[in-house]
Scaffold this active site. Structure first.
Site, short mmCIF file in Angstrom:
data_model
loop_
_atom_site.label_atom_id
_atom_site.label_comp_id
_atom_site.label_asym_id
_atom_site.label_seq_id
_atom_site.Cartn_x
_atom_site.Cartn_y
_atom_site.Cartn_z
N GLU A 127 0.80 -1.24 0.00
CA GLU A 127 0.00 0.00 0.00
C GLU A 127 0.83 1.29 0.00
OE1 GLU A 127 -3.00 -0.33 3.09
OE2 GLU A 127 -3.52 -2.35 2.46
N ASN A 169 2.10 -5.15 -3.17
CA ASN A 169 0.69 -5.45 -2.90
C ASN A 169 -0.09 -4.17 -2.63
OD1 ASN A 169 -1.35 -7.55 -2.25
ND2 ASN A 169 -1.20 -6.80 -0.14
N HIS A 205 -10.42 -5.89 -2.29
CA HIS A 205 -11.49 -5.66 -1.31
C HIS A 205 -12.60 -4.96 -2.10
CE1 HIS A 205 -9.13 -6.95 2.08
NE2 HIS A 205 -8.15 -6.13 1.74
N GLU A 232 -6.28 -10.49 -1.23
CA GLU A 232 -7.09 -10.24 -0.03
C GLU A 232 -8.57 -10.17 -0.38
OE1 GLU A 232 -5.63 -6.90 2.28
OE2 GLU A 232 -3.54 -7.39 1.85
N ASP A 234 -12.32 -10.05 -0.79
CA ASP A 234 -13.60 -10.12 -0.10
C ASP A 234 -14.55 -9.19 -0.83
OD1 ASP A 234 -12.67 -7.66 0.97
OD2 ASP A 234 -12.25 -8.52 2.94
#
Ligand code: G3I
Length: 301
Positions: A127, A169, A205, A232, A234
């Site tokens: 990030e 990432n 996400h 990650e 979701d």
């Protein structure tokens, strides 16, 4: 296959979950984890605040526990994350300049050395790019040590664990946009100058829709000569959840260098997103419609 891990493995890929190691003693949780997943990542236990709570004092209890669980159950491990502006230990938050620069490189070296040979892929830097339209770096104490901090981190990680794939990432990179293009330009630059980078993680996400160019975005990174991974995943609950899960899985299957998918938790109640019910299993461990779509997409791919 009839499980996520078997179906992914048949296609030469992994299917992983983020694990909070405290839950490894909950049998209902472990039953689903071991049956369905062949890759794990620590939700928090390998982060800087967890692994170096005091400067120079390293603590690997949680990470080691996850690695042994993985090794005993035929799972690979993603390492997350060597450097991130969040979850820095307090002592690092108050540092800057050359002192922080050597502390962060030492952190990368020590942690990657401890886990050497046990990690499939490390999120070396997490990030580091800004949201919005700039396409530039996020301001942080890490960034203020010099714009070359990311490549310095990748070089230190390679020296410490030459066998691990080294990833960058980030989130909000789920289509071609200013942020993903900023990262794309960094990866292209790293490849052209021989800075060691092997993969890019797309956190994914997601809300109630998926970028129409999600797959094309993965492909443009793969075309630079790096692997891509969904790291990650979701998805917000609602009418589109199962559809979006299926579409993300298909996109990965359609990109030959997309080596695996990780969902950010096992059951809805394990998720940082709480009432979004964003995962593949309900709180009782039952498979949701999203699970079926993912499994079918893995088997079709
Ligand atoms: O461990 C302490 C505990 O001692 C304390 O009593 C409790 C009180 O709040 O906090 C506990 O720490 C929490 C930690 O999770 C472990 O449960 C932190 O407050 C909480 O902020 C932390 O949240 C994590 C978050 O990263 C931190 O930024 C989430 O679990 C984790 O899912 C989330 O994961 C991130 C990825 O690393 C990077 N990408 C985004 C993703 C979601 O935010």
């Amino acid at each position: 296959g009839t499980t996520l891990r078997a179906s992914a493995a048949e296609k030469g890929r992994y299917f992983g979950a983020a694990v909070a190691t405290g839950k490894l003693s909950t049998s209902a949780y472990v039953t689903v984890l071991n049956r369905e997943f062949n890759s794990v990542v620590a939700e928090n236990e390998m982060k800087w605040d967890a692994t170096e709570p005091q400067q120079g004092q390293f603590r690997y209890t949680g990470g080691d526990r996850l690695v042994s669980h993985a090794q005993a159950n035929g799972m690979s491990v993603r390492g997350h994350a060597l450097l991130w502006h969040q979850q820095e230990p307090g002592w690092a938050q108050s540092m800057s300049g050359s002192a922080l620069r050597s502390a962060m490189i030492n952190h990368v070296t020590q942690v990657a050395t401890h886990f050497r040979g046990k990690i499939y892929a490390w999120d070396v830097v997490n990030e580091a790019f800004a949201d919005g339209g700039s396409g530039g770096r996020r301001d942080s104490n890490l960034q203020r040590t010099g714009n070359d901090w990311i490549e310095a981190a990748f070089r230190a990680a390679r020296a410490a664990d030459p066998g691990a794939k080294l990833c960058y990432n980030d989130y909000n990179t789920d289509g071609v946009n200013a942020k993903s293009t900023g990262i794309y330009n960094m990866v292209r630059d790293f490849k052209s100058r021989g800075v060691p980078i092997d993969c890019v993680g797309f956190q994914s996400h997601l809300g109630t829709s998926l970028a129409g160019d999600y797959q094309a975005n993965l492909q443009r990174f793969a075309d630079l000569g790096v692997d891509v991974q969904i790291t990650e995943l979701d998805v917000m609950t609602g009418g589109n959840q199962a559809t979006i899960y299926g579409a993300v899985t298909r996109a990965c299957m359609n990109v030959s260098r997309c080596t695996g998918i990780t969902v950010w938790g096992v059951r809805d109640c394990d998720s940082w997103r709480g009432s979004d019910n964003a995962l593949l299993f309900d709180c009782n461990g039952n498979k949701k419609a999203a699970y079926t779509n993912v499994l079918n997409a893995l088997n079709a791919g």
